[in-house]
Design a protein around this motif. Sequence first.
Motif, PDB file in Angstrom:
ATOM      1  N   VAL A 211       0.864  -1.179   0.000  1.00 21.95           N
ATOM      2  CA  VAL A 211       0.000   0.000   0.000  1.00 21.95           C
ATOM      3  C   VAL A 211       0.901   1.229   0.000  1.00 21.95           C
ATOM      4  N   ASN A 212       0.792   2.041  -1.046  1.00 19.81           N
ATOM      5  CA  ASN A 212       1.640   3.209  -1.207  1.00 19.81           C
ATOM      6  C   ASN A 212       1.141   4.349  -0.317  1.00 19.81           C
ATOM      7  N   LEU A 213       2.040   4.933   0.475  1.00 17.09           N
ATOM      8  CA  LEU A 213       1.713   6.044   1.365  1.00 17.09           C
ATOM      9  C   LEU A 213       2.445   7.327   0.978  1.00 17.09           C
ATOM     10  N   ASN A 214       3.103   7.369  -0.187  1.00 20.43           N
ATOM     11  CA  ASN A 214       3.935   8.508  -0.602  1.00 20.43           C
ATOM     12  C   ASN A 214       3.197   9.833  -0.611  1.00 20.43           C
ATOM     13  N   ASN A 215       1.987   9.876  -1.112  1.00 15.80           N
ATOM     14  CA  ASN A 215       1.285  11.148  -1.263  1.00 15.80           C
ATOM     15  C   ASN A 215       0.494  11.543  -0.016  1.00 15.80           C
ATOM     16  N   LEU A 216       0.686  10.839   1.101  1.00 15.56           N
ATOM     17  CA  LEU A 216      -0.040  11.147   2.334  1.00 15.56           C
ATOM     18  C   LEU A 216       0.839  11.929   3.306  1.00 15.56           C
ATOM     19  N   THR A 217       0.223  12.814   4.063  1.00 11.24           N
ATOM     20  CA  THR A 217       0.958  13.587   5.071  1.00 11.24           C
ATOM     21  C   THR A 217       1.199  12.729   6.309  1.00 11.24           C
ATOM     22  N   PRO A 218       2.230  13.048   7.088  1.00 13.33           N
ATOM     23  CA  PRO A 218       2.474  12.288   8.325  1.00 13.33           C
ATOM     24  C   PRO A 218       1.270  12.406   9.271  1.00 13.33           C
ATOM     25  N   SER A 219       0.723  11.260   9.633  1.00 13.26           N
ATOM     26  CA  SER A 219      -0.463  11.224  10.480  1.00 13.26           C
ATOM     27  C   SER A 219      -0.763   9.774  10.863  1.00 13.26           C
ATOM     28  N   LEU A 220      -1.875   9.576  11.529  1.00 12.37           N
ATOM     29  CA  LEU A 220      -2.363   8.239  11.871  1.00 12.37           C
ATOM     30  C   LEU A 220      -3.450   7.861  10.876  1.00 12.37           C
ATOM     31  N   TYR A 221      -3.368   6.646  10.326  1.00 17.93           N
ATOM     32  CA  TYR A 221      -4.332   6.151   9.346  1.00 17.93           C
ATOM     33  C   TYR A 221      -4.874   4.796   9.809  1.00 17.93           C
ATOM     34  N   ILE A 222      -6.035   4.439   9.290  1.00 20.41           N
ATOM     35  CA  ILE A 222      -6.657   3.156   9.614  1.00 20.41           C
ATOM     36  C   ILE A 222      -6.720   2.326   8.339  1.00 20.41           C
TER      37      ILE A 222
ATOM     38  N   VAL B 243      -8.141  -1.129   6.851  1.00 19.64           N
ATOM     39  CA  VAL B 243      -9.140  -2.161   7.130  1.00 19.64           C
ATOM     40  C   VAL B 243      -9.073  -3.215   6.037  1.00 19.64           C
ATOM     41  N   VAL B 244      -8.950  -4.488   6.454  1.00 16.94           N
ATOM     42  CA  VAL B 244      -8.901  -5.607   5.517  1.00 16.94           C
ATOM     43  C   VAL B 244     -10.287  -6.261   5.484  1.00 16.94           C
ATOM     44  N   TYR B 245     -10.804  -6.457   4.272  1.00 13.50           N
ATOM     45  CA  TYR B 245     -12.138  -7.025   4.063  1.00 13.50           C
ATOM     46  C   TYR B 245     -12.037  -8.376   3.360  1.00 13.50           C
ATOM     47  N   VAL B 246     -12.953  -9.279   3.706  1.00 10.93           N
ATOM     48  CA  VAL B 246     -13.125 -10.541   2.991  1.00 10.93           C
ATOM     49  C   VAL B 246     -14.606 -10.671   2.668  1.00 10.93           C
ATOM     50  N   ASP B 247     -14.924 -10.771   1.389  1.00 10.69           N
ATOM     51  CA  ASP B 247     -16.313 -10.830   0.906  1.00 10.69           C
ATOM     52  C   ASP B 247     -17.154  -9.684   1.451  1.00 10.69           C
ATOM     53  N   GLY B 248     -16.570  -8.491   1.507  1.00 12.37           N
ATOM     54  CA  GLY B 248     -17.295  -7.297   1.937  1.00 12.37           C
ATOM     55  C   GLY B 248     -17.458  -7.144   3.436  1.00 12.37           C
ATOM     56  N   LYS B 249     -16.921  -8.068   4.223  1.00  7.98           N
ATOM     57  CA  LYS B 249     -17.026  -7.983   5.683  1.00  7.98           C
ATOM     58  C   LYS B 249     -15.649  -7.704   6.273  1.00  7.98           C
ATOM     59  N   ILE B 250     -15.629  -6.911   7.336  1.00  6.16           N
ATOM     60  CA  ILE B 250     -14.358  -6.545   7.966  1.00  6.16           C
ATOM     61  C   ILE B 250     -13.725  -7.778   8.586  1.00  6.16           C
ATOM     62  N   LEU B 251     -12.483  -8.045   8.217  1.00 11.13           N
ATOM     63  CA  LEU B 251     -11.727  -9.136   8.810  1.00 11.13           C
ATOM     64  C   LEU B 251     -10.856  -8.618   9.943  1.00 11.13           C
ATOM     65  N   GLU B 252     -10.147  -7.520   9.687  1.00  9.77           N
ATOM     66  CA  GLU B 252      -9.289  -6.939  10.712  1.00  9.77           C
ATOM     67  C   GLU B 252      -8.949  -5.505  10.327  1.00  9.77           C
ATOM     68  N   SER B 253      -8.651  -4.692  11.341  1.00  9.81           N
ATOM     69  CA  SER B 253      -8.244  -3.314  11.073  1.00  9.81           C
ATOM     70  C   SER B 253      -6.937  -3.015  11.806  1.00  9.81           C
ATOM     71  N   PHE B 254      -6.166  -2.094  11.245  1.00 16.06           N
ATOM     72  CA  PHE B 254      -4.840  -1.762  11.765  1.00 16.06           C
ATOM     73  C   PHE B 254      -4.682  -0.260  11.805  1.00 16.06           C
ATOM     74  N   LYS B 255      -3.974   0.231  12.823  1.00 19.64           N
ATOM     75  CA  LYS B 255      -3.574   1.631  12.881  1.00 19.64           C
ATOM     76  C   LYS B 255      -2.200   1.742  12.257  1.00 19.64           C
ATOM     77  N   ILE B 256      -2.067   2.653  11.294  1.00 16.85           N
ATOM     78  CA  ILE B 256      -0.790   2.853  10.589  1.00 16.85           C
ATOM     79  C   ILE B 256      -0.314   4.264  10.922  1.00 16.85           C
ATOM     80  N   LEU B 257       0.916   4.353  11.383  1.00 17.41           N
ATOM     81  CA  LEU B 257       1.516   5.648  11.675  1.00 17.41           C
ATOM     82  C   LEU B 257       2.438   6.013  10.506  1.00 17.41           C
ATOM     83  N   LYS B 258       2.104   7.076   9.799  1.00 17.80           N
ATOM     84  CA  LYS B 258       2.912   7.551   8.663  1.00 17.80           C
ATOM     85  C   LYS B 258       3.881   8.595   9.174  1.00 17.80           C
ATOM     86  N   LYS B 259       5.192   8.365   8.947  1.00 17.25           N
ATOM     87  CA  LYS B 259       6.224   9.308   9.374  1.00 17.25           C
ATOM     88  C   LYS B 259       6.345  10.458   8.399  1.00 17.25           C
TER      89      LYS B 259
END
Length: 156
Positions: free
Chosen positions: A127-138, A140-156
């Motif tokens: 997942v490319n984060l180059n064009n995003l500003t440093p911040s916290l992002y979420i 979310v991974v989906y399987v058949d349209g349902k949430i499987l798991e979510s992660f907090k990503i910290l962009k430096k």
Amino acid sequence: MAFIPFKGLSQTQANDTMETIIPSGSNATGSSGSVTYSIGQVFYTYIGTGYNVAQGIQQQESDETLDNPEVEVPEVSILVFPNPAADFVNVSMKAPELESKDRSYRLYDIQGRLLKQNKINQTETQVNLNNLTPSLYILVVYVDGKILESFKILKK
């Protein structure tokens, strides 16, 4: 004629209280004693030794519990790395049971706005984060349209 439902109680031999909804009933008292009765339920009468009369509702005994059946949950291993990240994160999904299903991810900012979404077609997706500003992002991974798991990503 008013319809007023009552909640009736009965006891099993193990003194477990069981409940039933009955349509009507009342208490009656007189000079020779009192009786509680209900209308609209099947009852039984037991006459024991020593003038012992007992009435109540019939309950079927069951040794089964009302528990949820055990469901096999597929083993799913999802890793998101590196975190914190500067340019990209890898989503590594090892789950043979899910390979034939529709897998995708969505990246949201901290206010819940959708920034990116894409299909996951391989075991590892970047997942490319180059064009995003440093911040916290979420992420979310989906399987058949349902949430499987979510992660907090910290962009430096």
